[in-house]
Write an enzyme that holds these catalytic residues in place. Structure first.
Site, PDB file in Angstrom:
ATOM      1  N   LYS A  11      14.910  11.990  54.101  1.00 40.85           N
ATOM      2  CA  LYS A  11      15.437  10.651  53.789  1.00 40.85           C
ATOM      3  C   LYS A  11      15.455   9.806  55.042  1.00 40.85           C
ATOM      4  O   LYS A  11      15.576  10.317  56.167  1.00 40.85           O
ATOM      5  CB  LYS A  11      16.843  10.718  53.188  1.00 40.85           C
ATOM      6  CG  LYS A  11      17.957  11.232  54.120  1.00 40.85           C
ATOM      7  CD  LYS A  11      18.619  10.192  55.007  1.00 40.85           C
ATOM      8  CE  LYS A  11      19.469  10.854  56.078  1.00 40.85           C
ATOM      9  NZ  LYS A  11      19.896  10.044  57.160  1.00 40.85           N
ATOM     10  N   VAL A 103      14.077  19.091  62.716  1.00 47.59           N
ATOM     11  CA  VAL A 103      15.476  19.532  62.662  1.00 47.59           C
ATOM     12  C   VAL A 103      16.358  18.608  63.506  1.00 47.59           C
ATOM     13  O   VAL A 103      15.964  18.191  64.597  1.00 47.59           O
ATOM     14  CB  VAL A 103      15.570  20.992  63.186  1.00 47.59           C
ATOM     15  CG1 VAL A 103      17.014  21.456  63.236  1.00 47.59           C
ATOM     16  CG2 VAL A 103      14.741  21.919  62.301  1.00 47.59           C
ATOM     17  N   GLY A 105      17.123  15.552  63.215  1.00 48.13           N
ATOM     18  CA  GLY A 105      16.430  14.306  63.551  1.00 48.13           C
ATOM     19  C   GLY A 105      16.984  13.083  62.867  1.00 48.13           C
ATOM     20  O   GLY A 105      16.441  12.004  63.011  1.00 48.13           O
ATOM     21  N   GLY A 106      18.049  13.228  62.074  1.00 50.70           N
ATOM     22  CA  GLY A 106      18.529  12.093  61.295  1.00 50.70           C
ATOM     23  C   GLY A 106      17.705  11.877  60.041  1.00 50.70           C
ATOM     24  O   GLY A 106      17.739  10.821  59.421  1.00 50.70           O
ATOM     25  N   ALA A 108      17.839  14.300  57.502  1.00 51.62           N
ATOM     26  CA  ALA A 108      18.513  15.119  56.490  1.00 51.62           C
ATOM     27  C   ALA A 108      17.681  16.327  56.062  1.00 51.62           C
ATOM     28  O   ALA A 108      17.627  16.674  54.878  1.00 51.62           O
ATOM     29  CB  ALA A 108      18.914  14.270  55.277  1.00 51.62           C
ATOM     30  N   SER A 111      19.764  19.037  54.465  1.00 53.56           N
ATOM     31  CA  SER A 111      20.164  18.627  53.112  1.00 53.56           C
ATOM     32  C   SER A 111      19.008  18.823  52.135  1.00 53.56           C
ATOM     33  O   SER A 111      19.232  19.228  50.982  1.00 53.56           O
ATOM     34  CB  SER A 111      20.578  17.156  53.119  1.00 53.56           C
ATOM     35  OG  SER A 111      21.633  16.958  54.032  1.00 53.56           O
ATOM     36  N   ASP A 144      24.370  14.111  52.155  1.00 58.97           N
ATOM     37  CA  ASP A 144      22.994  13.670  51.890  1.00 58.97           C
ATOM     38  C   ASP A 144      22.269  14.561  50.880  1.00 58.97           C
ATOM     39  O   ASP A 144      21.110  14.304  50.546  1.00 58.97           O
ATOM     40  CB  ASP A 144      22.170  13.687  53.192  1.00 58.97           C
ATOM     41  CG  ASP A 144      22.633  12.648  54.197  1.00 58.97           C
ATOM     42  OD1 ASP A 144      23.261  11.659  53.784  1.00 58.97           O
ATOM     43  OD2 ASP A 144      22.350  12.827  55.394  1.00 58.97           O
TER      44      ASP A 144
HETATM   45  P1  ATP Z   1      22.814  15.542  59.300  1.00 60.86           P
HETATM   46  O1  ATP Z   1      22.491  16.005  57.902  1.00 60.86           O
HETATM   47  O2  ATP Z   1      23.971  16.239  59.934  1.00 60.86           O
HETATM   48  O3  ATP Z   1      22.788  14.052  59.445  1.00 60.86           O
HETATM   49  P2  ATP Z   1      20.222  15.587  60.461  1.00 60.86           P
HETATM   50  O4  ATP Z   1      19.648  14.868  59.311  1.00 60.86           O
HETATM   51  O5  ATP Z   1      20.224  14.882  61.768  1.00 60.86           O
HETATM   52  O6  ATP Z   1      21.663  16.072  60.173  1.00 60.86           O
HETATM   53  P3  ATP Z   1      19.309  18.309  59.982  1.00 60.86           P
HETATM   54  O7  ATP Z   1      17.883  18.699  60.147  1.00 60.86           O
HETATM   55  O8  ATP Z   1      19.882  18.328  58.631  1.00 60.86           O
HETATM   56  O9  ATP Z   1      19.474  16.922  60.714  1.00 60.86           O
HETATM   57  O10 ATP Z   1      20.134  19.243  60.972  1.00 60.86           O
HETATM   58  C1  ATP Z   1      21.530  19.118  61.187  1.00 60.86           C
HETATM   59  C2  ATP Z   1      22.066  20.448  61.673  1.00 60.86           C
HETATM   60  O11 ATP Z   1      21.914  21.399  60.649  1.00 60.86           O
HETATM   61  C3  ATP Z   1      21.347  20.986  62.873  1.00 60.86           C
HETATM   62  O12 ATP Z   1      22.298  21.500  63.745  1.00 60.86           O
HETATM   63  C4  ATP Z   1      20.459  22.089  62.351  1.00 60.86           C
HETATM   64  O13 ATP Z   1      20.378  23.161  63.233  1.00 60.86           O
HETATM   65  C5  ATP Z   1      21.157  22.504  61.107  1.00 60.86           C
HETATM   66  N1  ATP Z   1      20.191  22.843  60.038  1.00 60.86           N
HETATM   67  C6  ATP Z   1      18.947  22.464  59.837  1.00 60.86           C
HETATM   68  N2  ATP Z   1      18.415  23.044  58.723  1.00 60.86           N
HETATM   69  C7  ATP Z   1      19.406  23.766  58.237  1.00 60.86           C
HETATM   70  C8  ATP Z   1      19.547  24.587  57.120  1.00 60.86           C
HETATM   71  N3  ATP Z   1      18.547  24.846  56.273  1.00 60.86           N
HETATM   72  N4  ATP Z   1      20.745  25.125  56.942  1.00 60.86           N
HETATM   73  C9  ATP Z   1      21.791  24.902  57.794  1.00 60.86           C
HETATM   74  N5  ATP Z   1      21.716  24.164  58.863  1.00 60.86           N
HETATM   75  C10 ATP Z   1      20.536  23.606  59.088  1.00 60.86           C
END
Ligand code: ATP
Length: 301
Positions: A11, A103, A105-106, A108, A111, A144
């Site tokens: 997203k 990962v 990266g904002g 999601a 999610s 998200d």
């Molecule tokens: P957020 O959803 O917190 O805004 P984001 O979109 O920036 O995060 P994500 O890739 O969702 O980024 O990663 C957020 C955190 O969740 C990171 O610390 C990552 O290590 C962890 N993460 C990534 N994928 C998974 C997963 N499948 N299960 C649990 N944690 C994960």
């Protein structure tokens, strides 16, 4: 059924309005989400024990993905199993994540894994869980996660989990600039709180001109209405993002903004040729990908 694979999208937040802190510690949000064509897959297979494994697609660094009970895909499978009935109602699964979303990266990505696992397990276990129940479970997993099920373009209220589809007649082209090192979402909200310590924040709203720009598919109008209240906080924590944002605009991108809590930066373009031109100006800063929106939500492959 031997296994089920589901694909779920990244997203972006076309607009992220951040309001006052709620008693539960979350900020009230009003956001316009768009799903874009960066996808992860989750495959669920019947197994004797619960487990999760992860591979990165196209060079994505998966070192930050936990492979224990905190993994969002595994938490999603466990939550759906609990919802289905007493222990033993469904068989454990082994989950395999094919990460196509950078990962932390904002975008999601975690999610998307959670949403994909919910749909994969619901299909594998032949539960036929009603859509509204799946969305409620998704909202319990993370703000998200419901949007990753719904996809397209949508508004998000509450802490982002209350999702309503928005009419989107555009074919949007984004240059997505990602970086090896992610950012912590809680740290960015912490910085946001510092920046707004003495300010009474109004209830956030999605600009009506943004909703109208999606409906008409007008790229200049969308460029004039995107925005991210978290961006100043992200830039304070990562000043190195200022230069690529400026370079993208200098290279004629219609709009440049940080995605969610960052550090991924988004550049709105007219079409593929325009995106190629903008991408060339950004390639020195990080990894550049062209993504299209709106993309569909989680779907069984
Ligand atoms: P957020 O959803 O917190 O805004 P984001 O979109 O920036 O995060 P994500 O890739 O969702 O980024 O990663 C957020 C955190 O969740 C990171 O610390 C990552 O290590 C962890 N993460 C990534 N994928 C998974 C997963 N499948 N299960 C649990 N944690 C994960």
């Amino acid at each position: 059924m031997s296994d089920v694979t589901v694909r779920a999208p990244a997203k972006i937040n076309l607009h992220l309005g951040v309001g006052p802190l709620r008693p539960d510690g979350f900020h009230a949000l009003a956001t316009a989400y768009q799903a874009v064509s960066l996808f992860s897959t989750v495959t669920a297979r019947p197994a004797t024990q619960w487990s999760v494994a992860c591979d990165g697609q196209a060079g994505i660094d998966i070192s930050g993905v936990p492979l224990d009970e905190s993994n969002l895909a595994l938490r999603a499978a466990r939550l759906l199993a609990e919802h289905a009935g007493p222990a033993g109602t469904v068989q454990p699964v082994s989950l395999h994540i094919g990460k196509g979303i950078p990962v932390a990266g904002g975008l999601a990505g975690g999610s998307a894994d959670g949403a994909a696992a919910l749909l994969a397990c619901d299909t594998l276990w032949e539960l036929g869980t009603p859509r509204d129940e799946l969305l409620t479970l998704a909202g319990e997993l993370g703000s998200d996660v419901p949007f990753a099920l719904v996809g397209g373009s949508a508004s998000g209220h509450g802490r982002g989990e209350l999702v309503t589809p928005l009419e989107d007649n555009g074919a949007w082209t984004w240059v997505v600039l990602t970086f090896g090192e992610g950012m912590s979402t809680p740290a960015v909200y912490g910085e946001y709180d510092v920046l707004h310590a003495d300010i009474q924040l109004p209830d956030p709203e999605i600009p009506s001109r943004l909703v109208e720009a999606l409906r008409t598919g007008d790229v200049a109008a969308l460029a004039g209405s995107v925005g991210n209240d978290l961006q100043p906080a992200s830039l304070r924590l990562r000043p190195a993002l200022v230069e690529p944002l400026r370079s993208g605009l200098d290279a004629t991108a219609y709009a440049a903004l940080v995605s969610g809590s960052g550090p991924t930066c988004l550049f709105l373009c007219e079409d593929d040729d325009h995106a190629e031109h903008v991408a060339a100006a950004l390639s020195a800063y990080g990894q550049v990908t062209v993504a299209r929106g709106p993309a569909p939500g989680a779907e069984v492959l």
